[in-house]
Design a protein around this motif. Structure first.
Motif, PDB file in Angstrom:
ATOM      1  N   CYS A   1      -1.277   1.682   1.867  1.00  0.00           N
ATOM      2  CA  CYS A   1      -0.964   0.302   1.485  1.00  0.00           C
ATOM      3  C   CYS A   1      -0.968   0.139  -0.032  1.00  0.00           C
ATOM      4  O   CYS A   1      -0.091  -0.506  -0.605  1.00  0.00           O
TER       5      CYS A   1
ATOM      6  N   ARG B   1       6.806  -0.221  -1.464  1.00  0.00           N
ATOM      7  CA  ARG B   1       7.632  -1.051  -0.588  1.00  0.00           C
ATOM      8  C   ARG B   1       6.774  -2.082   0.136  1.00  0.00           C
ATOM      9  O   ARG B   1       5.784  -1.726   0.796  1.00  0.00           O
ATOM     10  N   LEU B   2       7.183  -3.329   0.086  1.00  0.00           N
ATOM     11  CA  LEU B   2       6.382  -4.415   0.645  1.00  0.00           C
ATOM     12  C   LEU B   2       6.210  -4.273   2.152  1.00  0.00           C
ATOM     13  O   LEU B   2       5.099  -4.453   2.670  1.00  0.00           O
ATOM     14  N   HIS B   3       7.293  -3.951   2.882  1.00  0.00           N
ATOM     15  CA  HIS B   3       7.165  -3.867   4.335  1.00  0.00           C
ATOM     16  C   HIS B   3       6.279  -2.693   4.745  1.00  0.00           C
ATOM     17  O   HIS B   3       5.572  -2.766   5.757  1.00  0.00           O
ATOM     18  N   HIS B   4       6.270  -1.626   3.948  1.00  0.00           N
ATOM     19  CA  HIS B   4       5.359  -0.522   4.226  1.00  0.00           C
ATOM     20  C   HIS B   4       3.913  -0.949   3.965  1.00  0.00           C
ATOM     21  O   HIS B   4       3.005  -0.560   4.705  1.00  0.00           O
ATOM     22  N   LYS B   5       3.711  -1.713   2.903  1.00  0.00           N
ATOM     23  CA  LYS B   5       2.364  -2.224   2.605  1.00  0.00           C
ATOM     24  C   LYS B   5       1.847  -3.080   3.750  1.00  0.00           C
ATOM     25  O   LYS B   5       0.696  -2.928   4.190  1.00  0.00           O
ATOM     26  N   LEU B   6       2.678  -3.984   4.234  1.00  0.00           N
ATOM     27  CA  LEU B   6       2.245  -4.895   5.295  1.00  0.00           C
ATOM     28  C   LEU B   6       1.952  -4.136   6.588  1.00  0.00           C
ATOM     29  O   LEU B   6       0.959  -4.422   7.274  1.00  0.00           O
ATOM     30  N   PHE B   7       2.800  -3.168   6.914  1.00  0.00           N
ATOM     31  CA  PHE B   7       2.566  -2.391   8.127  1.00  0.00           C
ATOM     32  C   PHE B   7       1.290  -1.557   8.000  1.00  0.00           C
ATOM     33  O   PHE B   7       0.490  -1.472   8.951  1.00  0.00           O
TER      34      PHE B   7
END
Length: 420
Positions: A175, A180-186
């Motif tokens: 994270c 990448r934001l979507h990778h952070k959120l996942f």
């Protein structure tokens, strides 16, 4: 470099991590565990055949841990314990395989394999045990039974705390590292799911270890972190205080139940769930025989079926299996590696999240090992990751090269290029 062999090697590694997360009751248990070890050995063998393995001299950590297990194997052989001798030989082969994997240039691919295997394990848990998971994480207490503790895929709650507590740190590392934001959120979602499994298992030793690890992280960031990092700490602390002030009663009630604080056997008056008594017995056993003090009994030769009681501490267990000298050296390998890694993570003046969380993973397992005997193990996903980290973090630095993403130089002794 043979790309096909490298690809198959990574798949075998992922299967080893995934299979190691299943704990099946009965005679099949040993077969599953040996299958996971065999897959790990196969992954290392194919990686070596694929080419690209860095040729480096043995690190101090490899030499110490290898010598400790070779010595334990010889002790078991002299004592006439063939099972312990076989375990010692297996650990040596696994250590050699881990050394091969630690020398691969594709560190990012190996780290990604562990994350994907963890995702598969969590998906399997939620798909096969949804009712048990929800009942446990809600803090269900059954009459005459007590708190319902979750055993994901058959895994003992104490071991679940290590595996999924370590998984929470693994995903939090990603994270922080990925841009990448979507990778952070996942990754943040997966970290939260791992933590929820630790809570559902009521794995208090791991929760305590995570808390102490977090406290060390906060101190280091406050002391050596950037202004931006310190500001993030302040904002996070304010948010936590606000939530605690609004939901103080509900949080206190939930923690009292999920941690089983009022239980006569696991509560605050239980002497660390009875561990104080067995710790004392273990220490007395270590000092009861001068020969045992220096030589130990051999790998897996200090189980309850041998000495009459379980040793719920890695450090006492190391002394009983390897002798005090080698046991202390193994523990120091972890301590020194964690210390150096955390120091190097701030070497450029800006926290390197990959190195920082790698060091924190070692800190976590050191704290957790006070209460459980999993500091050096190969039969579960996080212990395999810890073994790879221990070896990788002690290797010589790679040749300088550009790094487009932090994990391309992840968890080696130094980084090719500092990350902002």
């Amino acid at each position: 470099m043979n790309a096909l062999l490298r690809f198959v090697s990574l798949w075998l590694l992922g299967l080893a991590v995934y299979v190691g997360g299943w704990y099946i009751e009965g005679p099949a248990f040993q077969a599953v565990q040996m299958g996971a070890v065999a897959l790990f050995l196969g992954a290392a063998g194919l990686a070596l055949m694929a080419g690209g393995t860095r040729r480096l001299e043995l690190s101090a950590a490899e030499a110490i841990v290898g010598a400790a297990f070779l010595f334990a194997m010889l002790v078991a052989f002299i004592r006439g314990n063939p099972m312990s001798t076989a375990y010692g030989a297996m650990f040596l082969v696994v250590l050699a395989s881990a050394a091969v994997l630690a020398r691969q240039d594709a560190a990012a691919s190996i780290d990604a394999v562990f994350r994907r295997a963890y995702i598969a394990l969590i998906a399997s848990v939620l798909a096969t045990q949804p009712a048990e998971y929800l009942a446990s994480v809600a803090g269900t207490v059954e009459y005459s039974v007590g708190l319902v503790r979750f055993a994901p895929l058959g895994m003992h709650p104490n071991l679940s705390g290590l595996v999924y507590g370590g998984g929470a740190l693994l995903f939090f590392q990603h994270c922080l590292a990925t841009p990448r934001l979507h990778h952070k959120l996942f990754a943040l979602l997966m970290s939260g799911l791992c933590l929820s499994i630790v809570l559902a298992a009521s794995a208090r030793a791991s929760l305590l270890a995570l808390g102490l690890t977090g406290a060390i992280a906060v101190v280091l960031i406050a002391w050596r972190g950037s202004r931006r990092a310190r500001m993030a700490l302040v904002l996070g602390a304010i948010a936590l205080l606000v939530v605690a002030a609004i939901k103080a009663g509900a949080i206190a009630d939930y923690l009292t139940v999920i941690l089983d604080l009022d239980s006569p056997t696991r509560g605050t008056e239980s002497g660390a769930t009875g561990r104080e008594v067995i710790w004392r017995e273990g220490v007395l056993l270590v000092f009861s025989d001068p020969l045992l003090f220096f030589t130990g009994r051999g790998v897996r030769a200090a189980g309850p079926e041998v000495i009459g009681f379980p040793v719920e501490s890695s450090y006492i267990n190391l002394a009983l299996e390897h002798g005090v000298v080698f046991g202390l050296l193994i523990a120091l390998c972890f301590v020194v590696t964690a210390w150096r890694t955390l120091g190097r993570s701030f070497a450029t003046g800006v926290m390197d999240p990959v190195l920082f969380l790698s060091g924190l993973m070692l800190v976590f397992v050191l704290f957790q090992s006070v209460f459980n005997r999993y500091l050096v193990a190969v039969g579960n996903p996080f212990s395999l990751l810890v073994l790879l980290l221990l070896l990788r973090l002690n290797l010589s630095p790679p040749r300088p090269r550009s790094a487009h993403f932090p994990l391309t130089s992840a968890a080696v002794g130094h980084h090719a290029a500092p990350q902002a």
